[in-house]
Scaffold this active site. Structure first.
Site, PDB file in Angstrom:
ATOM      1  CE  LYS A   1      -4.113  -2.031   1.932  1.00 21.17           C
ATOM      2  NZ  LYS A   1      -5.044  -2.199   2.999  1.00 21.17           N
ATOM      3  NE  ARG A   2       5.107   0.589   3.905  1.00 19.18           N
ATOM      4  CZ  ARG A   2       4.540  -0.423   4.560  1.00 19.18           C
ATOM      5  NH1 ARG A   2       3.508  -0.195   5.330  1.00 19.18           N
ATOM      6  NH2 ARG A   2       5.004  -1.654   4.473  1.00 19.18           N
TER       7      ARG A   2
END
Ligand code: GLU
Length: 465
Positions: free
Chosen positions: A255-256
């Protein structure tokens, strides 16, 4: 066959991620294919991680994709109780109490530090993965009494020794885990909140969920959940664990990672056609038996076959995503697109513009960018023109004719014949000299949209160089 009921049960911790959307979609398609019910419910007991508006945002993003749950916190079926875990705490507590009463669960009085000590000792003894030992803690009766009154205990499920928890995974086939490899685990924390594994079993059972499709990170949870079903004497649903979604390098999506748009919200904001995203998501870990790729919702529902869920990871290919988006953009009516681009030009011009540019534009954003080259035309051409002779002949052929699409095409064709050039050598110099762009849609139309005045101004400027 029993009634099919599937569910998507996110935690309201943020925006709808591609992985979550895919899980929701597969459960939705599964239910709809078998005329079943698709349930949305909320796992909101991790209070610290909940975000305000998380539930609404999940539901709105799903709705944008075209996934409308049959039941949800906003559309509950009273037969199944509350659709938010936070509203079911007394139910979980009562059921945990039942398990304690019949010997399937017990209070564990270890403090955090004591547990950490147990961990450490087990590590030092060379045990590969920690198993809780209920007999490890030796405290006086007074101390036990004190912890009891202060409610300083968690509740653990008591696992039988050497028992196999096995299931026939809808995606991966038979999986079996022995109870000795799990160890007694916490089902209710000292704050009175159930753990995920406990609450999810209660919810799935009470909501009569028949099939669970979820991410592979839950494979290790499934034997624990089976142990809970067993303790209650309930029948578990069938489980299927979807393979991971990776980036183009084959690494699990993080997600980063900011280089990839990973949230449905991003696609919505950029004006991707929602149906294209649904289609694309459906093919992340599933294929249609007839190998067809372009499928709208109805087709996906009709063709969805859980037997065809993929056993290998699926790559998230943004180029492929854009290809899908383009296919869907072409089918959106000109009128609808005109409404979205906010063009100050006349209707007829707008119509030709969207008709021309939607052939190669994946989103409303890119369409608006295309529009910019007409609304704020560049003053100078900063591109290298390889063949000035092509531009000159084209200019001569164009100026002797009335300025319309047909004649622009004629001028291109004449240039081709006169100079005996074709392909890139023919189109590139003309495209660059007239549109000041290297890429674009059908050339004659792209040129026409600039209008005679600007096109000749540009050509004059270039020929004089
Ligand atoms: N809230 C869990 C998740 O988002 C649900 C897991 C499950 O489907 O059992 O991963």
């Amino acid at each position: 066959m029993k009634t099919i009921r599937t569910r998507y049960a996110p935690s309201p911790t943020g925006y709808l991620h591609i992985g979550g959307a895919r899980t929701a979609l597969f459960n939705y398609l599964f239910a709809k294919h078998f005329n079943g019910t698709f349930v949305f419910r909320l796992e909101d007991t991790d209070v610290a991680r909940n975000v305000v508006g998380g539930e609404e945002s999940q539901l709105n993003n799903l709705a944008w994709l075209g996934i409308i749950p049959d039941e949800s916190p906003l559309k509950p079926n009273s037969k199944y109780g509350a659709y938010r875990q936070s509203e079911k705490l007394p139910i979980y507590q009562k059921l945990v109490e039942e398990l304690i009463q019949n010997g399937h669960a017990y209070k564990a009085y270890d403090s955090e530090e004591e547990l950490a000590m147990q961990h450490k000792q087990s590590e030092e003894a060379g045990v590969a993965s920690f198993r809780y030992n209920p007999n490890w803690l030796q405290i006086s009766n007074e101390e036990k009494q004190r912890r009891e009154e202060a409610k300083e205990y968690s509740i653990r499920l008591k696992l039988p020794a050497n028992k196999d928890y096995a299931w026939n995974d809808l995606v991966r086939g038979k999986i079996s885990v022995n109870s000795d490899d799990i160890g007694d685990f916490v089902i209710m924390k000292s704050d009175g909140y159930p753990t995920y594994n406990f609450a999810v079993v209660v919810d799935d059972h009470q909501m009569e969920i028949s099939h669970v499709l979820r991410g592979e990170e839950h494979i290790t949870n499934t034997p624990k959940q089976l142990a809970i079903y067993d303790a209650f004497g309930w029948e578990p649903p069938l489980f299927g664990h979807l393979t991971i979604i990776t980036n183009m390098e084959g690494k699990k999506l993080s997600k980063r990672d900011k280089t990839l748009k990973q949230f449905i919200e991003d696609y919505k904001n950029e004006g991707y056609p929602a149906a294209a995203i649904m289609n694309f998501l459906a093919l992340l870990g599933w294929t249609s038996g007839d190998k067809q790729e372009l499928m709208n919702r109805e087709e996906l529902i009709a063709k969805f076959d859980p037997e065809r869920l993929s056993k290998s990871p699926s790559k998230f290919d943004i180029i492929k995503m854009d290809w899908f988006a383009k296919q869907y953009m072409k089918n959106i009516s000109n009128e609808e697109l005109i409404k979205k681009i906010n063009s100050p030009k006349e209707h007829e011009w707008n119509e030709l513009f969207v008709e021309t540019y939607k052939q190669s534009s994946p989103t409303i954003s890119t369409l608006k960018k295309d529009l910019e080259i007409y609304l704020n035309p560049k003053e100078n051409c900063d591109l290298e023109l390889e063949r000035l002779d092509v531009v000159k002949v084209f200019y001569k052929e164009l100026i002797s004719r009335e300025f319309n699409i047909e004649n622009i095409q004629k001028a291109i064709d004449e240039t081709k014949t006169i100079l005996n050039v074709k392909g890139r050598d023919l189109f590139m110099p003309i495209r660059k000299a007239t549109t000041f762009e290297e890429h674009g849609p059908e050339l004659a139309k792209a040129i026409y949209l600039f209008g005679a005045e600007l096109v000749f101004k540009r050509l004059n400027g270039i020929i004089k160089i």
